[in-house]
Scaffold this motif. Sequence first.
Motif, PDB file in Angstrom:
ATOM      1  N   ILE B  27       0.840  -1.208   0.000  1.00 42.08           N
ATOM      2  CA  ILE B  27       0.000   0.000   0.000  1.00 42.08           C
ATOM      3  C   ILE B  27       0.873   1.256   0.000  1.00 42.08           C
ATOM      4  O   ILE B  27       0.601   2.221  -0.728  1.00 42.08           O
ATOM      5  CB  ILE B  27      -0.964  -0.041   1.207  1.00 42.08           C
ATOM      6  N   GLU B  37      -6.715   4.812  -6.775  1.00 39.89           N
ATOM      7  CA  GLU B  37      -7.475   3.812  -6.022  1.00 39.89           C
ATOM      8  C   GLU B  37      -6.646   2.554  -5.856  1.00 39.89           C
ATOM      9  O   GLU B  37      -5.761   2.267  -6.667  1.00 39.89           O
ATOM     10  CB  GLU B  37      -8.748   3.431  -6.785  1.00 39.89           C
ATOM     11  N   ILE B  38      -6.988   1.789  -4.801  1.00 45.82           N
ATOM     12  CA  ILE B  38      -6.337   0.501  -4.556  1.00 45.82           C
ATOM     13  C   ILE B  38      -7.438  -0.546  -4.407  1.00 45.82           C
ATOM     14  O   ILE B  38      -8.447  -0.300  -3.741  1.00 45.82           O
ATOM     15  CB  ILE B  38      -5.489   0.556  -3.272  1.00 45.82           C
ATOM     16  N   TYR B  39      -7.228  -1.705  -5.048  1.00 42.87           N
ATOM     17  CA  TYR B  39      -8.200  -2.792  -4.949  1.00 42.87           C
ATOM     18  C   TYR B  39      -7.531  -4.044  -4.379  1.00 42.87           C
ATOM     19  O   TYR B  39      -6.457  -4.437  -4.832  1.00 42.87           O
ATOM     20  CB  TYR B  39      -8.781  -3.132  -6.323  1.00 42.87           C
ATOM     21  N   CYS B  40      -8.201  -4.641  -3.394  1.00 45.11           N
ATOM     22  CA  CYS B  40      -7.753  -5.926  -2.847  1.00 45.11           C
ATOM     23  C   CYS B  40      -8.789  -6.965  -3.252  1.00 45.11           C
ATOM     24  O   CYS B  40      -9.974  -6.831  -2.939  1.00 45.11           O
ATOM     25  CB  CYS B  40      -7.649  -5.831  -1.322  1.00 45.11           C
ATOM     26  N   LEU B  58      -6.505  -2.490   6.294  1.00 48.71           N
ATOM     27  CA  LEU B  58      -7.483  -2.547   5.210  1.00 48.71           C
ATOM     28  C   LEU B  58      -8.739  -1.735   5.503  1.00 48.71           C
ATOM     29  O   LEU B  58      -9.283  -1.066   4.631  1.00 48.71           O
ATOM     30  CB  LEU B  58      -7.886  -4.009   4.949  1.00 48.71           C
ATOM     31  N   SER B  61      -8.775   2.516   5.557  1.00 46.38           N
ATOM     32  CA  SER B  61      -8.292   3.299   4.410  1.00 46.38           C
ATOM     33  C   SER B  61      -9.429   3.499   3.422  1.00 46.38           C
ATOM     34  O   SER B  61      -9.961   2.536   2.889  1.00 46.38           O
ATOM     35  CB  SER B  61      -7.154   2.551   3.716  1.00 46.38           C
ATOM     36  N   ILE B  64      -9.049   2.141  -0.361  1.00 47.91           N
ATOM     37  CA  ILE B  64      -8.936   0.699  -0.664  1.00 47.91           C
ATOM     38  C   ILE B  64     -10.321   0.069  -0.765  1.00 47.91           C
ATOM     39  O   ILE B  64     -11.158   0.221   0.125  1.00 47.91           O
ATOM     40  CB  ILE B  64      -8.124  -0.031   0.428  1.00 47.91           C
TER      41      ILE B  64
END
Lengths: 309, 267
Positions: B27, B37-40, B58, B61, B64
């Motif tokens: 991250i 953007e961040i994708y898990c 997780l 944030s 995310i």
Amino acid sequence: MNKLDTRELIQRVEQRAALSSEPSAAPHLELDHLDTLWLQVTGTLCNLACLHCFISCGPKNDNHDMMSVEQVDEAIDRAVEEGVKEFYFTGGEPFMHPDIETLIERALRHGPLTVLTNGILIDEDLASWLGETFRRARYSFDVRVSLDGTTRSENDALRGRGTFEKILAGIDRLVAAGLNPVITVTTCHAELGGREGRQKFFDLLAERGIQRPRLKFLAPFKIGREERRGGGYQDYERLRKGDLDDQARQALQCSSCRMVTSEGVYPCPILIEEKDARMGDKLDDGLKAIELDHPACYTCFVEGVTCRT
Amino acid sequence: MSNLNTRGRVALFGGVYNNYLSLQATIDDARRRGVDEIYCLGDMGGFGPHPNRVFPILRQSSDIHILQGNYDHSIGHRLDDCGCGYTDPRDNHFAQISYDYTLEKTADSHKDWLRDLPGEFRRQWCDRRVLMAHGSPRRINEFLWESTCSDVFLAYLLDTAQADILFVTHTGIGWKRRLPDGRLVVNVGAIGRPANDGRTGVDYALVEISAEAVEVSFVEVEYDHHRLAREILSEGLPEEFAESITTGWWTTCLEILPARERAAGRF
């Protein structure tokens, strides 16, 4: 499907069968998508005549003849139009086919391929070609060798005298050529399927210097020559409407595979000699729903069998 | 949330496997690169130590977005096992150890959160239809390996899902493929465990989006893997798990690997 669910489903099926002797209609199963195309490239012709074979393959059985290169091409091309994911070659013994190398190359052009063999015809030249093909192919190329015991007597009682050593020699040659074949075991003896039975196979392969063992255990189907050896199905061993939930439907490989032989199209690799299982002449004729009205369908359901690796 | 109409930069990863150290490092790296953007894509639990430590990272944030993996589904619903169903008694042994440990050590509030995660995300990036899923668009636990997916099968998945770009994880090994018609399939791999290639770093997918193109590259992230290995051992977890972290080679649950991917590893 987790183990608890399977046990509960088996109990439900058996209780219902015991309560009612009335045969009820078989479940209907849609083809979700043609993920897997099976090709019976050498038909029912085999260099062995194993006592537990679920189709009576052997040197004299030509119920299903060898497929021509054109027949294989035609089925592959049609499957590619459907967005097929993978191919499997079986027989009989696929390496009896005079054009097997051409067939392997044709399939691998379009997707991953697994060839099911008894390993006996794999000499050094062939092993070396298979190793090169594995390294060269764009997609995964797998070889699956059937072995049915961890001792000579255990295996040879089903497969024929001297086959234990010949099969292991074939496996050794594949490993020396850089392949890591999947060893398939049919659990005709119940103890082979248990934890200790399985461990013996891992130990045997380790003794042979195979450091990354890959094994698959399959329940026997009580049809073909196996019916004469171990007995057939009981009347209650049938699937009935209501037995299958969505998870069970998805787990059955016939919801996503078809088998093509020189004689036509079938739901799966198990049923090619079963009466009424033939769906038509061409793969196209098989791209539709089936009825799970064969006793072998019961084994796939209760044992969670899939012929895929 | 959240379509990108002009240009943008996005990070995607999956397979956290309790590895809170590589998660933080990933991250941090993505934010340093200025991602929007961040994708898990799921599977928070696995063979690493201290399962609860990934959740503050997780859950706190806002940049995310998180999908449910099969492991999250099992832990969230308090099931008995991860449902992997291995053949090799050794694989089952190790899978059960890490599952039992993760189930026991994950706080109830986090289990509830895992249970309620979404199963897919759909986005529109400059007129391209984007789908993110855990295993495949049709099944949470379907493995999409590079060597066992024909081009025509991937095209079928995209057609059925009505997508131009697909992102998945679940296998633990990343790859990307541009289909002959220009559509794109990416398996983002896992950040919780190395990709069975002898490197100790882990990879995430970095996506550059513009009207002209969507380009994906894998970014390697180094983190304090020695510390993670020490914590695996001090938690009483198997040495084999620590070995995978410090060598970059998988040591357990190998039977899921197709022939090609198996041959690329050491075991």
